[in-house]
Design an enzyme around this catalytic site. Sequence first.
Site, PDB file in Angstrom:
ATOM      1  N   GLY A  52       2.644  60.019  59.162  1.00 40.88           N
ATOM      2  CA  GLY A  52       1.407  59.244  59.280  1.00 40.88           C
ATOM      3  C   GLY A  52       0.765  59.469  60.636  1.00 40.88           C
ATOM      4  O   GLY A  52       0.837  60.563  61.212  1.00 40.88           O
ATOM      5  N   SER A  53       0.227  58.405  61.166  1.00 38.61           N
ATOM      6  CA  SER A  53      -0.544  58.541  62.399  1.00 38.61           C
ATOM      7  C   SER A  53       0.310  58.891  63.601  1.00 38.61           C
ATOM      8  O   SER A  53      -0.224  59.312  64.636  1.00 38.61           O
ATOM      9  CB  SER A  53      -1.296  57.240  62.679  1.00 38.61           C
ATOM     10  OG  SER A  53      -2.136  56.940  61.592  1.00 38.61           O
ATOM     11  N   THR A  54       1.638  58.724  63.494  1.00 40.93           N
ATOM     12  CA  THR A  54       2.468  59.121  64.632  1.00 40.93           C
ATOM     13  C   THR A  54       2.417  60.633  64.827  1.00 40.93           C
ATOM     14  O   THR A  54       2.856  61.153  65.847  1.00 40.93           O
ATOM     15  CB  THR A  54       3.941  58.696  64.422  1.00 40.93           C
ATOM     16  OG1 THR A  54       4.427  59.298  63.213  1.00 40.93           O
ATOM     17  CG2 THR A  54       4.063  57.195  64.296  1.00 40.93           C
ATOM     18  N   PHE A  55       1.853  61.341  63.838  1.00 40.56           N
ATOM     19  CA  PHE A  55       1.738  62.792  63.905  1.00 40.56           C
ATOM     20  C   PHE A  55       0.508  63.235  64.694  1.00 40.56           C
ATOM     21  O   PHE A  55       0.344  64.394  65.024  1.00 40.56           O
ATOM     22  CB  PHE A  55       1.663  63.323  62.466  1.00 40.56           C
ATOM     23  CG  PHE A  55       1.809  64.814  62.331  1.00 40.56           C
ATOM     24  CD1 PHE A  55       2.967  65.463  62.735  1.00 40.56           C
ATOM     25  CD2 PHE A  55       0.780  65.574  61.783  1.00 40.56           C
ATOM     26  CE1 PHE A  55       3.091  66.838  62.589  1.00 40.56           C
ATOM     27  CE2 PHE A  55       0.903  66.946  61.641  1.00 40.56           C
ATOM     28  CZ  PHE A  55       2.076  67.583  62.045  1.00 40.56           C
ATOM     29  N   LYS A  56      -0.366  62.256  64.989  1.00 37.17           N
ATOM     30  CA  LYS A  56      -1.665  62.627  65.555  1.00 37.17           C
ATOM     31  C   LYS A  56      -1.547  63.240  66.948  1.00 37.17           C
ATOM     32  O   LYS A  56      -2.391  64.042  67.357  1.00 37.17           O
ATOM     33  CB  LYS A  56      -2.588  61.407  65.577  1.00 37.17           C
ATOM     34  CG  LYS A  56      -3.118  61.089  64.163  1.00 37.17           C
ATOM     35  CD  LYS A  56      -3.911  59.797  64.112  1.00 37.17           C
ATOM     36  CE  LYS A  56      -4.400  59.551  62.686  1.00 37.17           C
ATOM     37  NZ  LYS A  56      -4.884  58.164  62.517  1.00 37.17           N
TER      38      LYS A  56
END
Lengths: 387, 677
Positions: free
Chosen positions: B329-333
């Site tokens: 999810g957004s932790t990949f950004k």
Amino acid sequence: MRHAHEFSSPRLRRGELSLGEKFWQISWSLVLLVTLTGCVGLVMLYSAAGGDWEPWADRQAVRLMIGFVLMVGIAVVDIRFWIRNAYTFYAVVLVLLVAVEIRGTIGMGAQRWIDLGFFQLQPSEVMKLALVLSLARYYHSAHPDDVRRLPFLIPPALMTLVPFALVLKQPDLGTGLMLVAGAAAVSWLAGVRIWVFALAGIAGLGAIPVAWQFLHDYQKQRVLTFLNPESDPLGSGYHILQSKIALGSGGVFGKGYMNGTQAHLNFLPEKQTDFIFTMLAEEFGMVGGLILLSLYVILLIYGFAIALRCRHQFGRLVALGVSTMFFLYVFINIAMVMGLIPVVGVPLPLISYGGTALLNLMMGFGLLLCVFVHRDVQMGRRGGFDD
Amino acid sequence: MQRDGDRSKLFTRRAAVLGGVQSLLVSALVGRLYYLQVVESDRYKTMAEDNRFNLRLIPPPRGFIVDRFGDPLAINRQNYRVSLIAEDILRRARTSSERDAAVAVTLDALGRIVPLSDYDRVRVLRDMKRRRAFVPVTIRENLTWEEMASIQVNKPTLPGIIIEEGLTRFYPKGPLAAHLLGYVSSVSEEELTGDPLLELPGFRIGKQGVEKVYDLVLRGQSGTSRVEVNAVGRVMDEQTTEEARSGREVTLTIDMRLQEFASRRLQDESASVVVMDIHTGEILALASMPAYDPNAFTRGLTSQEWQALMANPRSPLTNKAIGGQYSPGSTFKMVVALAGLEAGVIKPHQTVFCPGHMQLGSHRFHCWKRGGHGSLDMVEALAQSCDVFFYEVARRCGIDRIADMARRFGIGEPVSLGLPGERTGLMPNRAWKSATMGDVWHQGETLNAGIGQGYVLTTPLQLAVMTSRLVNGGLKVDPILSRMPTKPSPEGFLAANAADPAPPASMGIAKMHLDVVRAGMMAVVNGARGTARAAAIPVPGWEMGGKTGTTQVRRISMRERETGVRSQDELPWELRNHALFVCYAPESAPRYALALCVEHGGGGSSAAAPIARDIMLETLRLDPSRLRPGEEIPVSALPPRARALLEETTGAVAAGAADASDDAEETGDSGDTPQAR
């Protein structure tokens, strides 16, 4: 011989001794040797129980005492009583043997015992003595020429073969062979000609293939195992292999009293009965084994000496017949535990735990002593004086 | 008389022959005796010794597992068991009913001292019939000291009853480090290697976790004793010829206090957390909940217990920290941002306009914020977790460059602690798609990957490694759980202890770019509009940076469209979104990284960030990389709000610790309940 003749009194020759005089005539050195051997048995039974009088040594001691009384008692009975009643005695034992066949107690997989309430009697053991007595009487009363005639030999042959067949059917191969061998020895001493034995031997060999068919499976197995004991070390060869290991590991001086590992860790089977010699030789080594063998040889020499000093055929035949039976016990048992012959279940005389065999042997020595006490009695053909 | 004289002479001759024959036979006996007892004696002596002695293995005590400060995580406990030797009570019993009666009398007497179930009685009778009479049959294991003592006192009235001692594995913290440590259990048929030690009844080997990885180190070496046995195998005497050598102690990098706190803090959730040192890679805590009690495996699970564990939808047997795979999810950004920055497709302060969606062909990609974020730069985009910004970066960058960057941070790569059950996640690229699906890569999939959805899969351990590498200056640090080699060679130990671990290599990423990403993560927690601003650490100087992540459970997006369900609370538990949070602290000089995932927790900021914050706060307080136990900052010295946060959990820890010891007692007892094993 001649000395005994010259110095023995007429009273002695006629067998008119008082009881007290008979006691003095008993060979107490022989009694001592027999008792000593019996005590070796007690010592070994004490070890077999792991250092305990129970359950074997104490009961064996009682039997030894009973046997001692029987032995001395028989020794002082007039020998003419034995010759007169030899056939009666034989007949009674034969009836008992048949009785065992009919309603004997099943024990050890074989019908051997008869329950007398206070005692488990093994008639086949007693038959060994009865056969010797009756054969001795038969040959005693015969003319020297009689024994050269074949028909004359039919009654003793029947006397032997009937109990032999009964014992074999029990089945007890060891005792059966002892009966035949003992009877053969008495017949030989009585003067039966050599070719008769050769003929009987050939007939016996010829009968083996037939007899094989009648052997029980376990007996066949024992013979086969004997021929190649190490082929199946955990099967039927196990006993004899373990016995040889025990003997061999004992070495010259043994492992020490009550330290026989094979015996005390139960690798050795039947260590209180048939394999007690193995335990003795494991714990006391070859030295112990030879000492015991020497004791037996001395006892045998006594038998020969008494027979040769006896002045009547009955006494001679009884003395050597009994001695030969004793020898057969010794040889069959020790040869068996050393793997020289198949396992046939014959006890080590005076030492193995077991009532009838011990009492029978003590009675045998009683007869031997009786012959010695009455060595100079002049006996007629039917057990009377000089008739 | 003449006649008798002839007979006498014949008799004498024939007696001589008989005597000769007997002498020969006696000589044969003597010869045989000599042959056996002198010539062949040595051979038979050897055979007698072979008969007499068996070699018996002595099992070695298993090595302990301790944490970084030497506190025990797995130890051996004296285990008392009461057994019955049948022959001692069956001497007089002849028939089988007499035998059963004799056993019943003894068990009745024993039952007045320690509780025995009907099942125990049936089992004892059954086992007795199967074994030789001198072999002890276990009646009950894991006796308490009091039970053991009262049996000893009453021994005169309990014929045949003996107390035996053994060692059993014991995990003092019970379930709190269950997945990490694993458990020991009986050797199965396939695990037999020919090592006779493994065939010892009751011998147990490591089946999971550290117990399995370090099994050979922990196992030690068996000793031997020479046992004198009799013909039926009864032991008569025993002499030890070689002492067993205990297994080695294995030291982990874990701080048990932190591990315990983290497990407690997760407790109710189906969640996992990894805390690691960003410089050394040392794992300080690795917890997965719900857990099981490893002590139960040592004694053997009942089939009901096993069924319950297997059927639990929150999969208590899985170590989710290393074996759970989730879309990041957004932790990949951060990775996407770095890929864009390094590729030069976006400048650090360049802005992108977010209207709430991005149009790609006929398909519209939504931002999580319906109205859109307006114009924002990278720091703000991270802080507010704007999806459109990263759609744009991903579109400009392309999947292959994103995948390359992700791999450098350990995503889709086998970053490994060497534990069983680890999974490697997945970082897709064009080559992967054509190889596995035989299809070309679509740009829409790039956009999905740009916000950590789609095919991308990571484990919490990988996310912790990613975070460490982001904030340690771009160094390729690898996680470790113990500095000890897993093979028991003495040289190996010396070499490993002597050599300092090589410093992690730089991944060659521009510091300026890393600083931008770190500023973004700082703003997530501490910025005015940061998605995790509610989870800031309320201690000056201990500020943390982080990133929330909320990932759709794939099945739901279909379902959502069909039913129109929106609110996470209205969904059944197993359909709710996973909540993720990664963070590091302290911001001034980062030392610790943390990754946390709450399965079906709902949202990253609401479900994951507060838990992560509390665990990070406790990490900073304990500071296990720098301080020894006792040197840590006391809870009372913290500002009131921080104190309240910790006390809420440590209070629960204290209460829970009492629970845990109760549990241990209970499991000890339930080992003997009559369920089928």
